[in-house]
Design an enzyme around this catalytic site. Structure first.
Site, PDB file in Angstrom:
ATOM      1  N   GLU A  40      71.783  59.299  30.490  1.00  0.00           N
ATOM      2  CA  GLU A  40      71.447  60.167  31.621  1.00  0.00           C
ATOM      3  C   GLU A  40      70.182  59.691  32.329  1.00  0.00           C
ATOM      4  O   GLU A  40      70.076  59.816  33.547  1.00  0.00           O
ATOM      5  CB  GLU A  40      71.298  61.624  31.203  1.00  0.00           C
ATOM      6  CG  GLU A  40      71.083  62.504  32.428  1.00  0.00           C
ATOM      7  CD  GLU A  40      71.266  63.984  32.181  1.00  0.00           C
ATOM      8  OE1 GLU A  40      70.841  64.757  33.050  1.00  0.00           O
ATOM      9  OE2 GLU A  40      71.833  64.370  31.141  1.00  0.00           O
ATOM     10  N   SER A  41      69.250  59.117  31.603  1.00  0.00           N
ATOM     11  CA  SER A  41      68.051  58.559  32.235  1.00  0.00           C
ATOM     12  C   SER A  41      68.433  57.460  33.219  1.00  0.00           C
ATOM     13  O   SER A  41      67.910  57.402  34.339  1.00  0.00           O
ATOM     14  CB  SER A  41      67.098  58.012  31.175  1.00  0.00           C
ATOM     15  OG  SER A  41      66.609  59.044  30.358  1.00  0.00           O
TER      16      SER A  41
END
Length: 139
Positions: free
Chosen positions: A57-58
């Site tokens: 997700e980063s």
């Protein structure tokens, strides 16, 4: 299209605390690395699946943000992940994300997480919402 300020990686938060480092950031591809040590393990001594998802997700949300216009930001709204191989402490992970769709209000990014031997550890797909920044919000 936006550019990442080098100071962004030094800001307090989970990416800094877990050692996530953005190594390539562009509108078509984002790459990040992260060591695997005791901070990243579940109680049985293996890489915690949530850490792989955090790394994915980063990468996806950074890529989505890079593809927004001034005054907009991006947030992950949905993510799925398939954990394909266990990993013990030692070595590192590399997450590589590419956009599948870069729309006006949403983007979808595909992320592969591999270990130092290039073995596929996790595959993920993340949907990000593109929204207007509100006064007082920081991105």
């Amino acid at each position: 299209m936006r550019e990442i300020d080098a100071s962004l990686a030094k800001r307090p938060g989970v990416n800094r605390d877990l050692g996530v480092e953005l190594t390539e950031v562009g509108p078509e591809r984002v790459v990040a690395t992260m060591p695997v040590d005791e901070r990243h393990l579940q109680p049985l001594g293996y890489l915690h699946g949530g850490v792989s998802v955090l790394l994915a997700e980063s990468v996806a949300s950074t890529g989505a943000w890079v593809n927004t216009s001034e005054g907009e930001t991006a947030f992950g709204t949905e993510i799925n992940a398939s954990h394909l191989r266990p990993k013990r402490a030692g070595g590192f992970l590399t997450a590589t994300g590419i956009p599948l769709r870069r729309g006006r209000t949403s983007q979808v990014w595909q992320v592969e997480v591999r270990d130092e031997a290039e073995r596929l550890i996790c595959v993920s797909r993340c949907t990000c919402a593109v929204v207007r920044e509100r006064a007082g919000d920081e991105s």
